[in-house]
Design a protein around this motif. Structure first.
Motif, PDB file in Angstrom:
ATOM      1  N   PRO A   1      48.362  33.159  35.357  1.00  0.00           N
ATOM      2  CA  PRO A   1      47.026  33.222  34.738  1.00  0.00           C
ATOM      3  C   PRO A   1      47.082  33.133  33.218  1.00  0.00           C
ATOM      4  O   PRO A   1      46.478  33.933  32.502  1.00  0.00           O
ATOM      5  CB  PRO A   1      46.511  34.581  35.208  1.00  0.00           C
ATOM      6  CG  PRO A   1      47.747  35.418  35.314  1.00  0.00           C
ATOM      7  CD  PRO A   1      48.846  34.480  35.785  1.00  0.00           C
ATOM      8  N   THR A   2      47.819  32.129  32.706  1.00  0.00           N
ATOM      9  CA  THR A   2      47.989  32.006  31.258  1.00  0.00           C
ATOM     10  C   THR A   2      47.068  30.960  30.654  1.00  0.00           C
ATOM     11  O   THR A   2      47.204  30.621  29.472  1.00  0.00           O
ATOM     12  CB  THR A   2      49.449  31.650  30.934  1.00  0.00           C
ATOM     13  OG1 THR A   2      49.821  30.472  31.675  1.00  0.00           O
ATOM     14  CG2 THR A   2      50.379  32.788  31.304  1.00  0.00           C
ATOM     15  N   ALA A   3      46.146  30.438  31.444  1.00  0.00           N
ATOM     16  CA  ALA A   3      45.162  29.468  30.947  1.00  0.00           C
ATOM     17  C   ALA A   3      43.807  29.812  31.546  1.00  0.00           C
ATOM     18  O   ALA A   3      43.706  30.689  32.423  1.00  0.00           O
ATOM     19  CB  ALA A   3      45.577  28.049  31.333  1.00  0.00           C
ATOM     20  N   ALA A   4      42.771  29.151  31.074  1.00  0.00           N
ATOM     21  CA  ALA A   4      41.434  29.396  31.612  1.00  0.00           C
ATOM     22  C   ALA A   4      41.404  29.041  33.098  1.00  0.00           C
ATOM     23  O   ALA A   4      42.058  28.092  33.542  1.00  0.00           O
ATOM     24  CB  ALA A   4      40.410  28.571  30.847  1.00  0.00           C
ATOM     25  N   GLU A   5      40.626  29.815  33.861  1.00  0.00           N
ATOM     26  CA  GLU A   5      40.580  29.609  35.306  1.00  0.00           C
ATOM     27  C   GLU A   5      40.145  28.195  35.668  1.00  0.00           C
ATOM     28  O   GLU A   5      40.692  27.581  36.598  1.00  0.00           O
ATOM     29  CB  GLU A   5      39.643  30.640  35.949  1.00  0.00           C
ATOM     30  CG  GLU A   5      39.600  30.542  37.464  1.00  0.00           C
ATOM     31  CD  GLU A   5      38.811  31.669  38.088  1.00  0.00           C
ATOM     32  OE1 GLU A   5      38.403  31.518  39.261  1.00  0.00           O
ATOM     33  OE2 GLU A   5      38.592  32.699  37.411  1.00  0.00           O
ATOM     34  N   GLU A   6      39.167  27.668  34.961  1.00  0.00           N
ATOM     35  CA  GLU A   6      38.690  26.316  35.245  1.00  0.00           C
ATOM     36  C   GLU A   6      39.800  25.288  35.034  1.00  0.00           C
ATOM     37  O   GLU A   6      39.972  24.356  35.833  1.00  0.00           O
ATOM     38  CB  GLU A   6      37.493  25.984  34.360  1.00  0.00           C
ATOM     39  CG  GLU A   6      36.902  24.608  34.636  1.00  0.00           C
ATOM     40  CD  GLU A   6      35.695  24.311  33.759  1.00  0.00           C
ATOM     41  OE1 GLU A   6      35.138  23.210  33.871  1.00  0.00           O
ATOM     42  OE2 GLU A   6      35.306  25.200  32.952  1.00  0.00           O
ATOM     43  N   LEU A   7      40.593  25.475  33.977  1.00  0.00           N
ATOM     44  CA  LEU A   7      41.690  24.552  33.704  1.00  0.00           C
ATOM     45  C   LEU A   7      42.759  24.656  34.789  1.00  0.00           C
ATOM     46  O   LEU A   7      43.329  23.639  35.213  1.00  0.00           O
ATOM     47  CB  LEU A   7      42.292  24.849  32.333  1.00  0.00           C
ATOM     48  CG  LEU A   7      43.410  23.903  31.866  1.00  0.00           C
ATOM     49  CD1 LEU A   7      42.891  22.463  31.762  1.00  0.00           C
ATOM     50  CD2 LEU A   7      43.995  24.371  30.549  1.00  0.00           C
ATOM     51  N   ILE A   8      43.027  25.882  35.250  1.00  0.00           N
ATOM     52  CA  ILE A   8      44.010  26.072  36.321  1.00  0.00           C
ATOM     53  C   ILE A   8      43.549  25.367  37.590  1.00  0.00           C
ATOM     54  O   ILE A   8      44.346  24.724  38.291  1.00  0.00           O
ATOM     55  CB  ILE A   8      44.238  27.563  36.579  1.00  0.00           C
ATOM     56  CG1 ILE A   8      44.906  28.225  35.363  1.00  0.00           C
ATOM     57  CG2 ILE A   8      45.120  27.773  37.819  1.00  0.00           C
ATOM     58  CD1 ILE A   8      45.079  29.722  35.493  1.00  0.00           C
TER      59      ILE A   8
ATOM     60  N   ASP B   1      52.372  15.153  34.333  1.00  0.00           N
ATOM     61  CA  ASP B   1      51.681  15.148  33.047  1.00  0.00           C
ATOM     62  C   ASP B   1      50.219  15.574  33.173  1.00  0.00           C
ATOM     63  O   ASP B   1      49.597  15.987  32.203  1.00  0.00           O
ATOM     64  CB  ASP B   1      51.750  13.754  32.416  1.00  0.00           C
ATOM     65  CG  ASP B   1      53.168  13.384  32.008  1.00  0.00           C
ATOM     66  OD1 ASP B   1      53.990  14.304  31.843  1.00  0.00           O
ATOM     67  OD2 ASP B   1      53.447  12.176  31.877  1.00  0.00           O
ATOM     68  N   GLN B   2      49.667  15.458  34.376  1.00  0.00           N
ATOM     69  CA  GLN B   2      48.289  15.884  34.611  1.00  0.00           C
ATOM     70  C   GLN B   2      48.211  17.331  35.079  1.00  0.00           C
ATOM     71  O   GLN B   2      47.124  17.889  35.182  1.00  0.00           O
ATOM     72  CB  GLN B   2      47.642  15.003  35.687  1.00  0.00           C
ATOM     73  CG  GLN B   2      47.611  13.533  35.371  1.00  0.00           C
ATOM     74  CD  GLN B   2      46.999  12.733  36.491  1.00  0.00           C
ATOM     75  OE1 GLN B   2      45.806  12.837  36.777  1.00  0.00           O
ATOM     76  NE2 GLN B   2      47.821  11.950  37.163  1.00  0.00           N
ATOM     77  N   ALA B   3      49.352  17.919  35.360  1.00  0.00           N
ATOM     78  CA  ALA B   3      49.373  19.258  35.945  1.00  0.00           C
ATOM     79  C   ALA B   3      50.194  20.213  35.079  1.00  0.00           C
ATOM     80  O   ALA B   3      49.867  20.422  33.910  1.00  0.00           O
ATOM     81  CB  ALA B   3      49.908  19.190  37.380  1.00  0.00           C
TER      82      ALA B   3
END
Length: 391
Positions: A94-101, A360-362
């Motif tokens: 959980p080191t990024a925004a939930e939407e981005l994850i 690169d997209q993930a």
């Protein structure tokens, strides 16, 4: 008179005969009573025997009913791991925004589903403790991206095992470096005694904790640590002679394409110096020696490269004294009871995806985890984490 006497005598004789006959006759009344008592006994015994037989028949019926009960109440078996009813759970850091994850992680989920035929769902824990709880509570279905500390905890608590480790800058670990001025007499580890060391953060593992432990274990006296916030700030303080040594992040150099990758403990931290050519900034922005790797040169990637434009003589004025021990990157663990039949398909699918351009997209995206791939790993790689935890 004579006739009366004769009659009387006859009566007397007759009575005597009757008395004698009666005396000699058997007791008829007692015999009949005895017969009635004997006849009653068989009737009572017969009734008792019939009742006993009926009880045995009832017992047989009860046995048949008992056998039928397990068939009637048998619960439906739990769906196998990886099915639509019981999907594999991919736990993200959980080191990024939930939407981005959800977006970045979705590319991996889709790839796994298509390449393995299993069903997967994304799990985003609220914190590190919850991630470990999920792994331990779902040992057959969890595929978890964890920090080294989380993995050691999950391994200790419920037997989760290491499957893959992320690579960054082509290695599965992070390193710290201690940098001194070229003009100083600080050349070996023992020279650190009574020196001032600037560090990015006292909470950072590779640039402080590992060095502090090694210095304490060696019994070197008088070492003072000062926190500067970032690697670059510590390096600038070193150039300004505020401190004797600066700690910073070390990323291995990119080697010429025809040479093997840089190896910890075998290659010099500044292997590029063997060419005797000064580093230069190329038009793309990389700091290189003798051109890029594709033309036989080296690409420098340690923290000094980030301030090269502001301090173009930094590589002339500083030298790397030593590197920290390797500290593991983020990793991927599996639950302790993860199905053997699914292990190879799932792990190989992750390796194929993260070591391709699709990554690169993930996880490899610059706004996400910044991995550049994964590789297999074993549990012993995390002993350095356990060592620090013991202290």
């Amino acid at each position: 008179m004579q006739k009366s006497s004769s009659i009387f005598g006859s009566l007397i004789a007759t009575l005597m005969l009757l008395v004698v006959s009666a005396a000699c006759a058997p007791p008829v009344t007692e015999v009949e009573v005895t017969r009635y008592q004997v006849l009653e006994v068989p009737i009572v015994e017969t009734q008792v025997v019939e009742v006993t037989r009926e009880v045995e028949v009832v017992s047989e019926i009860q046995v048949e009913v008992t056998r039928e009960i397990p068939v009637t109440v048998m619960p439906t078996p739990i769906s196998s791991p990886g099915s639509a009813e019981n999907p594999f759970q991919l736990i993200f850091l959980p080191t990024a925004a939930e939407e981005l994850i959800q977006i970045r992680g979705g590319f991996l989920l889709d790839h796994l589903a298509q390449s393995t035929g299993y069903t997967f769902e994304a799990i985003i824990p609220s914190d590190e403790n919850q991630a470990v709880e999920i792994v331990c509570n779902n040992p057959t279905t969890t595929i978890a991206m964890l920090t080294p500390e989380q993995y050691v905890d999950a391994n200790s608590r419920c037997g989760a095992f290491a499957a893959l480790t992320a690579t960054k800058f082509d290695v599965p670990y992070e390193l710290g470096m201690l940098v001194s001025r070229t003009s100083s007499v600080i050349n070996v580890f023992e020279d650190i005694s009574f020196k001032k060391i600037g560090v990015p953060s006292l909470s950072d593992v590779s640039t402080y904790q590992l060095f502090a432990k090694d210095i304490a274990d060696a019994g070197l006296p008088g070492v003072q640590f000062t926190e500067y916030g970032t690697s670059t700030s510590a390096l600038i303080a070193l150039l300004n002679k505020e401190i004797d040594i600066a700690a910073g992040i070390y990323n291995p150099p990119m080697m010429p394409v025809r040479e093997d990758a840089w190896q910890y403990g075998e290659d010099s931290p500044e292997i590029w110096r063997q060419l005797g050519i000064a580093p230069r900034r190329n038009p793309v922005g990389f700091v290189e020696v003798n051109g890029g790797p594709e033309t036989g040169g080296y690409r420098i990637r340690d923290a000094r490269a980030s301030i090269f434009d502001t301090y173009p003589t930094i590589f002339d004025e500083t030298k790397i004294l030593l590197l920290s021990r390797p500290y593991p990157n983020e990793m991927i663990a599996l639950g302790s009871e993860f199905p053997i039949v699914a292990f190879n398909p799932v792990v190989n699918s992750i390796i194929g995806f993260t070591n391709s351009e699709a990554c690169d997209q993930a996880m490899c995206a610059s706004d996400f985890y910044q991995w550049d791939g994964v590789q297999t790993i074993n549990d012993g790689f995390y002993n350095v984490v356990r060592e620090l935890n013991r202290d």
